[in-house]
Design a protein around this motif. Structure first.
Motif, PDB file in Angstrom:
ATOM      1  N   MET A 337     -32.211  67.273  37.295  1.00  0.00           N
ATOM      2  CA  MET A 337     -32.599  68.419  38.121  1.00  0.00           C
ATOM      3  C   MET A 337     -33.007  67.940  39.503  1.00  0.00           C
ATOM      4  N   PRO A 338     -32.717  68.742  40.548  1.00  0.00           N
ATOM      5  CA  PRO A 338     -33.266  68.403  41.869  1.00  0.00           C
ATOM      6  C   PRO A 338     -34.803  68.455  41.829  1.00  0.00           C
ATOM      7  N   ASP A 339     -35.438  67.671  42.708  1.00  0.00           N
ATOM      8  CA  ASP A 339     -36.904  67.575  42.698  1.00  0.00           C
ATOM      9  C   ASP A 339     -37.590  68.930  42.881  1.00  0.00           C
ATOM     10  N   ASP A 340     -37.018  69.787  43.714  1.00  0.00           N
ATOM     11  CA  ASP A 340     -37.708  71.066  43.950  1.00  0.00           C
ATOM     12  C   ASP A 340     -37.681  71.950  42.698  1.00  0.00           C
ATOM     13  N   ILE A 341     -36.647  71.801  41.864  1.00  0.00           N
ATOM     14  CA  ILE A 341     -36.613  72.571  40.616  1.00  0.00           C
ATOM     15  C   ILE A 341     -37.631  71.993  39.625  1.00  0.00           C
ATOM     16  N   LYS A 342     -37.682  70.655  39.552  1.00  0.00           N
ATOM     17  CA  LYS A 342     -38.694  70.024  38.674  1.00  0.00           C
ATOM     18  C   LYS A 342     -40.100  70.499  39.062  1.00  0.00           C
ATOM     19  N   ASP A 343     -40.325  70.541  40.368  1.00  0.00           N
ATOM     20  CA  ASP A 343     -41.628  70.935  40.873  1.00  0.00           C
ATOM     21  C   ASP A 343     -41.938  72.399  40.511  1.00  0.00           C
ATOM     22  N   ASP A 344     -40.937  73.231  40.619  1.00  0.00           N
ATOM     23  CA  ASP A 344     -41.098  74.642  40.299  1.00  0.00           C
ATOM     24  C   ASP A 344     -41.364  74.840  38.800  1.00  0.00           C
ATOM     25  N   VAL A 345     -40.651  74.082  37.967  1.00  0.00           N
ATOM     26  CA  VAL A 345     -40.888  74.145  36.516  1.00  0.00           C
ATOM     27  C   VAL A 345     -42.327  73.721  36.233  1.00  0.00           C
ATOM     28  N   THR A 346     -42.740  72.609  36.841  1.00  0.00           N
ATOM     29  CA  THR A 346     -44.083  72.066  36.592  1.00  0.00           C
ATOM     30  C   THR A 346     -45.151  73.101  36.948  1.00  0.00           C
ATOM     31  N   LYS A 347     -45.002  73.710  38.124  1.00  0.00           N
ATOM     32  CA  LYS A 347     -45.989  74.719  38.525  1.00  0.00           C
ATOM     33  C   LYS A 347     -45.953  75.922  37.582  1.00  0.00           C
TER      34      LYS A 347
END
Lengths: 455, 168
Positions: A337-347
């Motif tokens: 996954m792109p980093d911004d998607i990982k970040d969005d999932v995490t949040k």
């Protein structure tokens, strides 16, 4: 009314009747039943201990628990993983106090006994105090588990030499697990860190909730669902095309609409991402699994791991006595996954299923009270109802496992307690009855054809 | 540092604590800037030699790592009327101490250190105490000082509670 003193005679079928669909509450309360669970279930089953991504390099380690036994999980120079007790064989002290790290050795604080990253005893402080013949160092390393296994990045260990292979232990549940672990090339990883909390409830309440309890979601989590999605209620359940599937005590309840859990995460970008990769997912896993992924769903791996595919919380319920567990939670994402998607999932996960999450907050409160009311000697002798959907069993051509129609059902919970009962009574793994004959034994679980009933 | 400013900041922190005690979350949100970052990292126990960045790495797991919209989403749960576990209400007391006000390079912003003790009690005898440090940026606006950034360090490894239905 006459209240007889609780006597644990080692026969637990008097505390549940799964054909009638009830459990006696004492299985959630009595210390002796809990102690037996530690021996019969946690000291014998394959238990999740780490994800590959948590210990990528040689010397990387983390500490965790198998039942109430503290263990160290450590990456070796040859990339294999060893798991051993976090307890010095000299006087029993812990040899690591960190949650995780990288090291060349584990040294006991008490007398300076030092162990390699493989757990072998290397030496000790003032070694001259041992005369020839006092100690054979090769015999006094940190106690190793019996077996370590890996399924697509999830590392499991068992204390029992006789345990079946991890492949057989998971059985046809691998077909379902692939939706979480292999829905995109590259597999998965856990986001750094681990959030831990303490809940005053029996560990089984967490596991059974995730294994099958879609029923609670629309009521318990009405507030959470509306909070995450601008006042919209929980997505509707289609009782015709949603299911419970279980085998070997593991279970997955799910719809086939593909979007419910993704919607509840409240992150439109993540929904978009999965919708984009869904055609590829269908090539990897088949049409059916690409529609199950992302639906309203929840799952547990027996005995104590749970997750929400689509919402991406991954968690373990660590038993700490009959009326308490420690909840450890991670976020699981696809490595590519792109980093911004990982970040969005995490949040999204933190806002839904962290201790301050809009969903999590209502669960813990329920489970604590489901447990603590049993303090009453009369209350704890009462039955709990587990009969929902008992006549809805079907044979499904595409779905492996013991399958029931309609995701509002107690089927997976009943089958989890059947496995619990089988293990509590079995002298050894040889005595554990097979409640379901697997379709996928020794077969490939990936691809659009996997899982279909033969012939 | 001028004493009047210190007094103003102290009073602002106490007012914020009172709003949180009374669950006056709409007014609390009114004390936050549009670009608020509200962060409470999860901190693992690691050896001193381990230099893993646990506090400032925003990609790691956290209890809170929220912007204004995220906070509003969490608070919306309470407005639905169906947050069953919030009724009967939790009883809160926030105690704020060790307030230190430090100037920053920006004229309209001050760095504020403080410690908190948040006590919760529910139903019959359900209770817990959360203790830790905060590191804030407060920004001067036409409506008084507003919170632009908060980093909360809770002094627990395992959260010794079942949830965090509380803002610190």
């Amino acid at each position: 009314m006459k209240i007889e003193k609780f006597k644990d005679n080692g026969r637990y079928d008097s505390y549940m009747n799964l054909d009638e669909g009830w459990l006696d509450r004492r299985v959630f309360w009595e210390q002796s039943i809990y102690d037996r669970e530690m021996e019969q279930i946690f000291a014998r089953c394959w238990l999740f201990v780490a994800h590959d991504s948590q210990i990528p390099n040689p010397g990387d380690f983390l500490t965790t628990y198998m039942g109430e036994d503290g263990v160290i999980v450590c990456r070796q120079k040859d990339n294999s993983v060893k798991v051993f007790l976090n307890s010095c064989p000299h006087r029993g002290n812990k040899v690591s106090f960190a949650d995780a790290g990288n090291t060349r050795r584990f040294v006991c604080n008490y007398h300076g006994w030092g162990f390699g990253t493989d757990g072998a005893l290397m030496g000790m402080h003032e070694e001259y105090c041992y005369d020839a013949g006092d100690i054979d160092k090769s015999q006094w390393g940190l106690k190793q588990v019996a077996k370590v296994g890996n399924y697509k990045g999830l590392i499991f260990a068992t204390f029992d030499e006789e345990a079946p292979s991890l492949e057989n232990y998971l059985g046809d549940f691998r077909w379902y697990l692939d939706m979480l672990l292999d829905n995109e090339e590259g597999g998965t990883e856990l986001i750094g860190g681990c959030i831990k909390s303490v809940i005053g409830a029996n560990w089984k309440f967490g596991v059974e909730n995730f294994i099958g309890d879609a029923y609670h979601a629309g009521w318990t989590h009405d507030s959470g669902a509306r909070a995450m999605n601008n006042g919209l209620p929980f997505p509707p359940i289609d009782m015709k095309s949603s299911y419970h599937a279980s085998m070997n005590g593991h279970g997955w309840e799910f719809g086939t609409e593909g979007v419910g859990d993704l919607f509840l995460l409240g992150r439109p970008k993540v929904m978009e991402y999965y919708n984009k990769i869904r055609p590829k997912m269908a090539e990897r896993l088949g049409e059916m699994r690409s529609k199950i992924f992302g639906s309203v769903a929840s799952a547990s791996i027996f005995p104590n791991v749970s997750f929400l595919p689509g919402i991406s919380t991954f968690r373990q319920w660590m038993p700490k006595g009959p009326a308490q567990f420690e909840l450890r939670t991670w976020v699981i994402v696809n490595k590519n996954m792109p980093d911004d998607i990982k970040d969005d999932v995490t949040k999204g996960v933190m806002q839904t299923f962290g201790p301050g999450g809009a969903f999590e907050m209502d669960d813990g409160e329920n489970w604590e009270n489901c447990t603590q009311t049993n303090r009453g000697v009369v209350t704890r002798r009462e039955k709990l109802h587990y009969r929902s959907g008992i006549s809805r069993r079907i044979e499904h051509p595409e779905l492996p496992g013991i399958v029931y129609q309609g995701q509002y059902n107690d089927a997976n919970q009943r089958n989890m307690y059947q496995r619990w009962l089988d293990l509590m009574h079995a002298e050894s793994w040889k005595d554990v009855p097979e409640q379901y004959s697997p379709r996928l034994n020794g077969k490939e679980t990936m691809g659009p054809k996997a899982g279909f009933k033969a012939g | 540092m001028n004493l009047e400013l210190i007094k103003t900041i102290e009073q602002t922190l106490y007012r914020e604590a009172r709003l949180l005690d009374q669950e006056r979350y709409k007014e609390w949100v009114g004390m936050l800037t549009e670009d608020i970052h509200y962060h409470m990292p999860g901190i693992e126990t690691r050896y001193r030699r381990d230099k893993t960045e646990q506090v400032h790495d925003l990609t790691r797991m956290a209890f809170y790592n929220d912007d204004l919209e995220d906070l509003k989403k969490r608070l919306r749960r309470l407005e639905t009327g169906t947050a069953w576990s919030e009724d009967p209400a939790t009883r809160y007391t926030h105690m704020i101490t060790n307030i230190e006000v430090v100037p920053t390079e920006k004229e309209d912003e001050v760095l504020v250190y403080s410690n908190f003790l948040a006590y919760r009690n529910r139903n019959e005898k359900d209770q817990d105490t959360l203790i830790g440090n905060r590191e804030d940026i407060w920004r001067k606006t036409a409506e008084g000082y507003k919170l632009a950034k908060r980093m909360i360090i809770l002094k627990q490894n395992v959260l010794l509670s079942k949830n965090l239905n509380v803002y610190l």
